[in-house]
Design an enzyme around this catalytic site. Sequence first.
Site, short mmCIF file in Angstrom:
data_model
loop_
_atom_site.label_atom_id
_atom_site.label_comp_id
_atom_site.label_asym_id
_atom_site.label_seq_id
_atom_site.Cartn_x
_atom_site.Cartn_y
_atom_site.Cartn_z
N GLU A 202 0.81 -1.22 0.00
CA GLU A 202 0.00 0.00 0.00
C GLU A 202 0.85 1.27 0.00
O GLU A 202 0.56 2.23 0.71
CB GLU A 202 -1.00 -0.03 1.16
CG GLU A 202 -2.00 -1.18 1.00
CD GLU A 202 -3.00 -1.33 2.14
OE1 GLU A 202 -2.90 -0.56 3.12
OE2 GLU A 202 -3.86 -2.22 2.05
N GLU A 319 -4.85 -8.46 -1.76
CA GLU A 319 -5.42 -8.39 -0.41
C GLU A 319 -6.80 -7.78 -0.50
O GLU A 319 -6.98 -6.74 -1.12
CB GLU A 319 -4.53 -7.53 0.51
CG GLU A 319 -5.07 -7.39 1.93
CD GLU A 319 -4.24 -6.44 2.79
OE1 GLU A 319 -2.99 -6.53 2.73
OE2 GLU A 319 -4.82 -5.59 3.50
#
EC number: 3.2.-.-
Length: 536
Positions: A202, A319
Amino acid sequence: MAYRQILAIVLFLCVFQFLDCTVSSAVEENGTVFVYGRAAVGTIDEDFICATLDWWPPEKCDYGSCSWDHASILNLDLNNVILQNAIKAFAPLKIRIGGTLQDIVIYETPDSKQPCLPFTKNSSILFGYTQGCLPMRRWDELNAFFRKTGTKVIFGLNALSGRSIKSNGEAIGAWNYTNAESFIRFTAENNYTIDGWELGNELCGSGVGARVGANQYAIDTINLRNIVNRVYKNVSPMPLVIGPGGFFEVDWFTEYLNKAENSLNATTRHIYDLGPGVDEHLIEKILNPSYLDQEAKSFRSLKNIIKNSSTKAVAWVGESGGAYNSGRNLVSNAFVYSFWYLDQLGMASLYDTKTYCRQSLIGGNYGLLNTTNFTPNPDYYSALIWRQLMGRKALFTTFSGTKKIRSYTHCARQSKGITVLLMNLDNTTTVVAKVELNNSFSLRHTKHMKSYKRASSQLFGGPNGVIQREEYHLTAKDGNLHSQTMLLNGNALQVNSMGDLPPIEPIHINSTEPITIAPYSIVFVHMRNVVVPACA
């Protein structure tokens, strides 16, 4: 012959009784499932189902709830029989190791100069924790566990090493890969099998806590590729190089994929489309077809970027937990979440997404397994049944009738037939559906088809010429969407005292009968005798 006919009648009556009990108070509506069977629209990996293991320590709390307990890579009980059996059942399960804290982890390799210390909570610094460490003793234990359970491992590397973080979150400098390369080399020298090395978590686009520009990330990815090429030069197949493992932004991903060129095997994005776990309207979103449809835009955009770029990478969901900040108890670990989860699996498949990693295998309120006692939550069984029934090829499918039905079809895993997945998001209406096969379509999967043309398909008879199909009806215990017990054809799915998983067994229905989808239910229909060109 008479015995078999009697048995078939008894089975049908049992099925009828089960369905009658579940829908007795409902109204009924007819519908049609249209399946385009001439060619697949998407193809998934054989090991499409993937789950994550995270780094969060027990102190990780969200909205006053501390839901991680001992579910971390560093403290998970690897000897738990239920855990081992749950993974083995997928034969194999792909597990992605990673999460927020991976970008502040160092690896205790023989040449590491830094002390190997655990994460310590500190809310005043990046990600709220001090730097943590993976001891090589624990890495040895994990790899013994992976080998025993047949796990395919994707490992997320620390991509912030060597960079400085500005106050606005911008990461400055190149990736210092010294410790990562040492760790990769240690792993290879010990003959630990890693299926993929993923760079960062991220940090792409706007980032979460920190961000790295697309150009620099591409340079770092090329460096990872060079490391993998050096370390595994005599190994075949080589581990995959994967990135960026973050939230999708069109411009960032476009630049990254073009500049990373052929260094990348899979591009990963994360999905938390339901918003924060504290949201009181999670169930309303899950049961709203229009809301579920929204994620198709991102699937479609990434597919087009890949198609139009120079990359050879394929799309993964690296994810996805639906609701961020650890999910919500009795929602993301309850029956109702399977509507969202299975819809995601179906939609991802349509857009040629090769792997889908669920956050998490265990940990938080969105684990496939209960964090404290390891018993499977409903989504575990949904994933397992998907794995057993849905083959690699996704077929374009639409439903004519109520908008509350979600429909997906794949070539069957267990036969040359098809498996249809139907989900009824309505709480009162029973849907009675027939399946028709077509050889043309013109609109996206979220729209109804306006014209149909029958395909030439074949139906083969079973014993005594009776054509049967196999059905798997999933419902919540006592009809409670918050229930953590899932019923399969009216029977609770529960592990036994030895930690063994329950059998996944269908009911057999005469194929001339329509499919009945009860309110708030999920049905997998394996039609092994339906042969279409895409699955032949």
